[in-house]
Motif scaffolding. Structure first.
Motif, PDB file in Angstrom:
ATOM      1  N   ALA A 176      41.168  50.665  21.205  1.00 42.75           N
ATOM      2  CA  ALA A 176      40.811  52.088  21.276  1.00 42.75           C
ATOM      3  C   ALA A 176      41.271  52.803  20.006  1.00 42.75           C
ATOM      4  O   ALA A 176      42.180  52.363  19.311  1.00 42.75           O
ATOM      5  N   SER A 177      40.631  53.922  19.719  1.00 42.14           N
ATOM      6  CA  SER A 177      41.017  54.736  18.564  1.00 42.14           C
ATOM      7  C   SER A 177      41.696  56.006  19.046  1.00 42.14           C
ATOM      8  O   SER A 177      41.135  56.761  19.855  1.00 42.14           O
ATOM      9  N   PHE A 178      42.905  56.210  18.530  1.00 42.40           N
ATOM     10  CA  PHE A 178      43.691  57.407  18.845  1.00 42.40           C
ATOM     11  C   PHE A 178      44.039  58.139  17.550  1.00 42.40           C
ATOM     12  O   PHE A 178      45.049  58.823  17.466  1.00 42.40           O
ATOM     13  N   ARG A 179      43.181  58.015  16.540  1.00 37.60           N
ATOM     14  CA  ARG A 179      43.459  58.625  15.234  1.00 37.60           C
ATOM     15  C   ARG A 179      43.679  60.123  15.368  1.00 37.60           C
ATOM     16  O   ARG A 179      42.900  60.807  16.011  1.00 37.60           O
ATOM     17  N   ASN A 180      44.771  60.589  14.768  1.00 41.60           N
ATOM     18  CA  ASN A 180      45.100  62.025  14.699  1.00 41.60           C
ATOM     19  C   ASN A 180      45.299  62.675  16.066  1.00 41.60           C
ATOM     20  O   ASN A 180      45.174  63.888  16.193  1.00 41.60           O
ATOM     21  N   SER A 181      45.570  61.896  17.089  1.00 43.07           N
ATOM     22  CA  SER A 181      45.769  62.453  18.436  1.00 43.07           C
ATOM     23  C   SER A 181      47.222  62.868  18.644  1.00 43.07           C
ATOM     24  O   SER A 181      48.130  62.332  18.026  1.00 43.07           O
ATOM     25  N   ASN A 182      47.429  63.819  19.540  1.00 43.14           N
ATOM     26  CA  ASN A 182      48.751  64.340  19.852  1.00 43.14           C
ATOM     27  C   ASN A 182      49.298  63.624  21.090  1.00 43.14           C
ATOM     28  O   ASN A 182      48.712  63.719  22.160  1.00 43.14           O
ATOM     29  N   PHE A 183      50.427  62.927  20.939  1.00 41.50           N
ATOM     30  CA  PHE A 183      51.040  62.157  22.017  1.00 41.50           C
ATOM     31  C   PHE A 183      52.300  62.812  22.582  1.00 41.50           C
ATOM     32  O   PHE A 183      53.093  62.139  23.233  1.00 41.50           O
ATOM     33  N   LYS A 184      52.484  64.099  22.373  1.00 42.45           N
ATOM     34  CA  LYS A 184      53.717  64.753  22.824  1.00 42.45           C
ATOM     35  C   LYS A 184      53.900  64.553  24.331  1.00 42.45           C
ATOM     36  O   LYS A 184      53.054  64.923  25.136  1.00 42.45           O
ATOM     37  N   ASN A 185      55.005  63.912  24.684  1.00 42.65           N
ATOM     38  CA  ASN A 185      55.382  63.639  26.085  1.00 42.65           C
ATOM     39  C   ASN A 185      54.373  62.787  26.856  1.00 42.65           C
ATOM     40  O   ASN A 185      54.394  62.764  28.085  1.00 42.65           O
ATOM     41  N   ALA A 186      53.498  62.081  26.157  1.00 42.09           N
ATOM     42  CA  ALA A 186      52.552  61.190  26.844  1.00 42.09           C
ATOM     43  C   ALA A 186      53.303  59.975  27.381  1.00 42.09           C
ATOM     44  O   ALA A 186      54.245  59.482  26.765  1.00 42.09           O
ATOM     45  N   ARG A 187      52.889  59.489  28.535  1.00 36.09           N
ATOM     46  CA  ARG A 187      53.493  58.309  29.143  1.00 36.09           C
ATOM     47  C   ARG A 187      52.665  57.073  28.785  1.00 36.09           C
ATOM     48  O   ARG A 187      51.471  57.012  29.087  1.00 36.09           O
ATOM     49  N   LEU A 188      53.344  56.101  28.158  1.00 31.43           N
ATOM     50  CA  LEU A 188      52.686  54.874  27.691  1.00 31.43           C
ATOM     51  C   LEU A 188      53.337  53.622  28.285  1.00 31.43           C
ATOM     52  O   LEU A 188      53.331  52.563  27.675  1.00 31.43           O
ATOM     53  N   ILE A 189      53.843  53.730  29.494  1.00 29.38           N
ATOM     54  CA  ILE A 189      54.542  52.611  30.120  1.00 29.38           C
ATOM     55  C   ILE A 189      53.562  51.469  30.397  1.00 29.38           C
ATOM     56  O   ILE A 189      52.596  51.628  31.135  1.00 29.38           O
ATOM     57  N   GLU A 190      53.821  50.340  29.742  1.00 32.12           N
ATOM     58  CA  GLU A 190      52.980  49.138  29.877  1.00 32.12           C
ATOM     59  C   GLU A 190      51.518  49.384  29.479  1.00 32.12           C
ATOM     60  O   GLU A 190      50.625  48.645  29.902  1.00 32.12           O
ATOM     61  N   THR A 191      51.272  50.392  28.667  1.00 30.41           N
ATOM     62  CA  THR A 191      49.920  50.637  28.148  1.00 30.41           C
ATOM     63  C   THR A 191      49.611  49.559  27.121  1.00 30.41           C
ATOM     64  O   THR A 191      50.400  49.322  26.209  1.00 30.41           O
ATOM     65  N   ILE A 192      48.474  48.905  27.248  1.00 28.77           N
ATOM     66  CA  ILE A 192      48.084  47.852  26.315  1.00 28.77           C
ATOM     67  C   ILE A 192      47.367  48.508  25.142  1.00 28.77           C
ATOM     68  O   ILE A 192      46.272  49.062  25.292  1.00 28.77           O
ATOM     69  N   LEU A 193      47.998  48.427  23.969  1.00 27.79           N
ATOM     70  CA  LEU A 193      47.462  49.043  22.751  1.00 27.79           C
ATOM     71  C   LEU A 193      47.172  47.984  21.686  1.00 27.79           C
ATOM     72  O   LEU A 193      47.198  48.276  20.492  1.00 27.79           O
ATOM     73  N   ARG A 194      46.870  46.791  22.104  1.00 27.86           N
ATOM     74  CA  ARG A 194      46.569  45.705  21.154  1.00 27.86           C
ATOM     75  C   ARG A 194      45.320  46.069  20.349  1.00 27.86           C
ATOM     76  O   ARG A 194      44.265  46.364  20.919  1.00 27.86           O
ATOM     77  N   GLY A 195      45.468  46.048  19.019  1.00 26.19           N
ATOM     78  CA  GLY A 195      44.338  46.319  18.139  1.00 26.19           C
ATOM     79  C   GLY A 195      43.907  47.772  18.105  1.00 26.19           C
ATOM     80  O   GLY A 195      42.880  48.100  17.530  1.00 26.19           O
ATOM     81  N   SER A 196      44.680  48.661  18.698  1.00 26.54           N
ATOM     82  CA  SER A 196      44.328  50.085  18.709  1.00 26.54           C
ATOM     83  C   SER A 196      44.700  50.748  17.388  1.00 26.54           C
ATOM     84  O   SER A 196      45.597  50.300  16.685  1.00 26.54           O
ATOM     85  N   ASP A 197      44.005  51.831  17.067  1.00 26.25           N
ATOM     86  CA  ASP A 197      44.256  52.591  15.847  1.00 26.25           C
ATOM     87  C   ASP A 197      44.989  53.880  16.205  1.00 26.25           C
ATOM     88  O   ASP A 197      44.411  54.777  16.816  1.00 26.25           O
ATOM     89  N   LEU A 198      46.258  53.945  15.823  1.00 23.24           N
ATOM     90  CA  LEU A 198      47.091  55.116  16.084  1.00 23.24           C
ATOM     91  C   LEU A 198      47.394  55.863  14.780  1.00 23.24           C
ATOM     92  O   LEU A 198      48.302  56.695  14.741  1.00 23.24           O
ATOM     93  N   SER A 199      46.626  55.583  13.734  1.00 21.96           N
ATOM     94  CA  SER A 199      46.902  56.221  12.447  1.00 21.96           C
ATOM     95  C   SER A 199      46.758  57.733  12.555  1.00 21.96           C
ATOM     96  O   SER A 199      45.868  58.243  13.222  1.00 21.96           O
ATOM     97  N   GLY A 200      47.676  58.419  11.933  1.00 21.53           N
ATOM     98  CA  GLY A 200      47.657  59.873  11.947  1.00 21.53           C
ATOM     99  C   GLY A 200      48.084  60.501  13.259  1.00 21.53           C
ATOM    100  O   GLY A 200      48.048  61.717  13.400  1.00 21.53           O
TER     101      GLY A 200
END
Length: 108
Positions: free
Chosen positions: A43-67
């Motif tokens: 998934a692409s999460f480019r330039n997204s705001n993660f303030k207080n987001a819950r990522l417990i056991e979230t599978i982010l393999r190959g995801s784009d978190l740039s910015g």
């Protein structure tokens, strides 16, 4: 996918346990969102705001978190990433190596 009303006017995304592979969440406000146990591989999460987001056991393999904004090492330490996951410049990948290695052992 669910949107919950919070503080009367703010909508909060809840995709807990969802299959959201290769979804484009670029430039999305994910503040207070629950992505726990979701499969967001590629998934692409480019330039997204993660303030207080819950990522417990979230599978982010190959995801784009740039910015990504407001994403912390603690949040990523509870997620599952791999060497193809693109991290924001301010995240030191070496601090996540133990978690990444452990996720390979657990999930194969």
């Amino acid at each position: 996918m669910e949107l919950h009303e919070s503080h009367k006017t703010k909508l909060v995304l809840n995709v807990r346990g969802a299959y959201i592979r290769r979804t484009d969440f670029s430039n999305t406000n994910l503040a207070d969102a629950d992505l726990s146990h979701a499969d967001a591989s590629g998934a692409s999460f480019r330039n997204s705001n993660f303030k207080n987001a819950r990522l417990i056991e979230t599978i982010l393999r190959g995801s784009d978190l740039s910015g990504a904004k407001n994403l912390t090492i603690d949040q990523l330490s509870s997620a599952i990433i791999d060497d193809k996951t693109i991290l924001p410049d301010y995240i030191d990948r070496s601090k996540l190596i133990d978690r990444t290695a452990r996720s390979h052992e657990l999930l194969g």
